[in-house]
Design a protein around this motif. Sequence first.
Motif, mmCIF file in Angstrom:
data_model
loop_
_atom_site.group_PDB
_atom_site.id
_atom_site.type_symbol
_atom_site.label_atom_id
_atom_site.label_comp_id
_atom_site.label_asym_id
_atom_site.label_seq_id
_atom_site.Cartn_x
_atom_site.Cartn_y
_atom_site.Cartn_z
ATOM 1 N N LYS A 460 0.833 -1.196 0.000
ATOM 2 C CA LYS A 460 0.000 0.000 0.000
ATOM 3 C C LYS A 460 0.870 1.250 0.000
ATOM 4 O O LYS A 460 0.619 2.199 0.733
ATOM 5 C CB LYS A 460 -0.922 0.004 1.220
ATOM 6 N N GLU A 463 -0.120 5.165 -5.064
ATOM 7 C CA GLU A 463 -1.491 5.594 -5.298
ATOM 8 C C GLU A 463 -1.782 5.531 -6.789
ATOM 9 O O GLU A 463 -0.967 5.951 -7.606
ATOM 10 C CB GLU A 463 -1.704 7.019 -4.777
ATOM 11 N N ASP A 464 -2.963 4.977 -7.138
ATOM 12 C CA ASP A 464 -3.339 4.891 -8.536
ATOM 13 C C ASP A 464 -4.037 6.176 -8.978
ATOM 14 O O ASP A 464 -4.048 7.187 -8.260
ATOM 15 C CB ASP A 464 -4.226 3.670 -8.774
ATOM 16 N N ASP A 466 -7.094 6.852 -9.115
ATOM 17 C CA ASP A 466 -8.242 7.185 -8.262
ATOM 18 C C ASP A 466 -7.821 7.497 -6.831
ATOM 19 O O ASP A 466 -8.659 7.472 -5.916
ATOM 20 C CB ASP A 466 -9.243 6.023 -8.270
ATOM 21 N N ASP A 467 -6.532 7.747 -6.621
ATOM 22 C CA ASP A 467 -5.988 8.057 -5.297
ATOM 23 C C ASP A 467 -6.200 6.927 -4.301
ATOM 24 O O ASP A 467 -6.324 7.151 -3.095
ATOM 25 C CB ASP A 467 -6.600 9.348 -4.746
ATOM 26 N N GLU A 468 -6.247 5.692 -4.792
ATOM 27 C CA GLU A 468 -6.366 4.530 -3.923
ATOM 28 C C GLU A 468 -5.010 3.841 -3.810
ATOM 29 O O GLU A 468 -4.220 3.830 -4.750
ATOM 30 C CB GLU A 468 -7.410 3.555 -4.472
ATOM 31 N N LYS A 469 -4.764 3.274 -2.626
ATOM 32 C CA LYS A 469 -3.490 2.623 -2.377
ATOM 33 C C LYS A 469 -3.362 1.354 -3.211
ATOM 34 O O LYS A 469 -4.313 0.587 -3.361
ATOM 35 C CB LYS A 469 -3.349 2.274 -0.899
ATOM 36 N N GLU A 470 -2.174 1.136 -3.749
ATOM 37 C CA GLU A 470 -1.909 -0.072 -4.522
ATOM 38 C C GLU A 470 -0.470 -0.514 -4.292
ATOM 39 O O GLU A 470 0.342 0.196 -3.715
ATOM 40 C CB GLU A 470 -2.149 0.166 -6.016
#
Length: 730
Positions: A460, A463-464, A466-470
Amino acid sequence: MAGETGKEAMVICLDVGPSMNQAPAGHETCLETSIKAISRILQRKVFADSKDEVALVLFGTPNTGNELAEDEEYQNITVAKPMGPATLDLLEYVVKDIQASNISADFVDALVVSMDLLEKSIKGKKFSTNRIVLFSDLGGEFSDDQLEPIINGLKSLDTELNLIGPDFDAEDEDDDEDNKNGMADGASNVFHRKEKTPQQRAGEALMKHILEAVDGTCYSFSDALGALSFFQCRSVKQTAWKCKLEIGPDLKIPACGYHKTKEGKMARSWGSTYIKGAGKEYSITNVRSYHLNNEEETEISQDDLVKGYRYGSDIIPMSKEDMDNMAYKSGAKCFKVLGFTKADNIKRHHYLGDGTMSFVSDPGDQAAGVAMSALIQALYETNMVAIVKKVYSSRSQPRIGFLSPHIKAKYECLYFTELPFSEDVRQYTFSSLSANKKHQPTDEQLSAVDDLITSMDLFKSNEDEDDEKEEAFKPKLTFNPYLQRAYQCLQHRALNPNDPLPEIDRVVESYLEPPKEVLTSCEPQVEKLKKLFKLERVVKKKEDKTGENLWKDGDVNEGAPAKKPKLDEDGDFTMESMAKGKVTEVGTVDPVKDFKTIISQKHEDRFTEAAKQMQERIRSLVLDSFRDQFYDKAMECLKVLREESAKLGEPDMFNSFLKEFKETLTEKNKTNFWDKMYTESLTLIDSSESSETKVTKQEAKKFLEGEEKKPKDEPVVQEDDEPEDLLAMM
């Protein structure tokens, strides 16, 4: 024109007009950035041994060279390179020979010339993809009277259109900020985003319409550099390994195996090449010769060589015929289940091989699909894996591995991962930290290390869109920096043979750095570690066993006595004591001396640790000895260990070891060493030798005698009667 070859036909259309060559001092022009991007496209194809074909069209050139040029139409457009495989010559032309001009050309006309060249080049050939890549800032004049024919032509040719130019989404008010912070990925200079002109905005509107109509894509110059910095692997159409998954004698499932992951390697070694000169090509060849290890270094023929393998103190010659006859015959190809076990029994460090294979049922066999699906579901529900034997062909060595179930929404399969044989496993024993209380970490220190590991979690850290952790460094998106750097150096050496190698590419270098988010999150833990694990500078003693200190004059005054040489701990001065560093463990070369040195270090109580190491040395010397080769050395170690154990009040430790050692000698059929101990009267330490033990003399004597011994005058059977030949033993 789609085929199954995986080949691509690409036309690169480059604008060399005046608007492409404008930038403030210290900034890259659009043309320089485009040339760098094109060179990376060609690198990908040259070094991956790609079968793709590439053509190069330049517009804005002083001259005109295309088949559509007539009267005043399609002027200042040149086909610099017709369609063909990517070569180093084309790469050299792009890097060194493309020059900017002060003549502007119509980019719409350049698209038409590129389409015409593409259509004529792919006739009679099969390509899976047709592509036109346009490099332009769209700053020149253009006409839109051929707009619909261009769109229809691209659709009829099934051609992908890519534009690498200005950023359509960038706003003018952001340009100044971009100029301050915008470093093109992989570029050495800051890329300058200049303010868009009305002509450029009109060109953008036209290209937006064309791209939307043909479903094309657009990249900014800086984005293209980052995307093209990755070297693609050689594309190879996979051929299934067809086999039958055998589960017992009556159940065989037709299956197909495909490589899921495999170690990435360079397409070729590039170890040999040729040198051009005077119209000739001088091949570089490798010459190998064999010489004896004597003063004359006598050369011998390869036919007179034979491999030899050490067997004890002898070297056994093995000819190729002997090796072929003794080689393991794996038999016909097979894929056989040997058994099943819990998935938890397969440890991650047991994974072997250079890749993973995925197995599915034969597509044309419906019954096989049902059976394979049942097996996959059963393994998944019971958390089991299948241990299998895999033989690729009759000429291949057998492999052992396990099949694990893999179930997704759209497919299911079995993953094959290779496992080691027993001789592939190496056990390494490291001394415990508990041996020295000073080195034992506290609970607070252990907790700090745990927190550091947790803070460096990569799952995590990115950030992708969509500002989501990846997850960071996903295998599908991460490229091998070794290959990238190697290809960068190969290109530079090919184009600049006399120049030093370039600095590592910035994009490649970025893959060697941890993510910024990880560095930020672990910073507090790193500071905590610095406080808990304090580093102290060790000050060397003023007097050391060096030649300068040993023979240094005591006084500069004449007649003053010189200092005496510093003696070692035993009172003897030796050159060896000067050269040898501090002994920390009992070695294999001189274990007796190492053992005595360690236990004589008065500032540390290391007898227990040294005694355990000495015991291991004795075991290895006896058990690894060929006949009685190391028996004398082991006996010397045993005597010293017994003497020091009695002297330092540790008889019980020695006695416990000797009892275990006696059982080991019996199990390993090394009783001849025990006979040697009997002759030397080497037994337990009794109470008369040390007051720390309760073993009496009678018990020590009885322990040594054990079973009834042979009379001393009885001749001992010589071990030389045993067969010495390895083949006879087998």
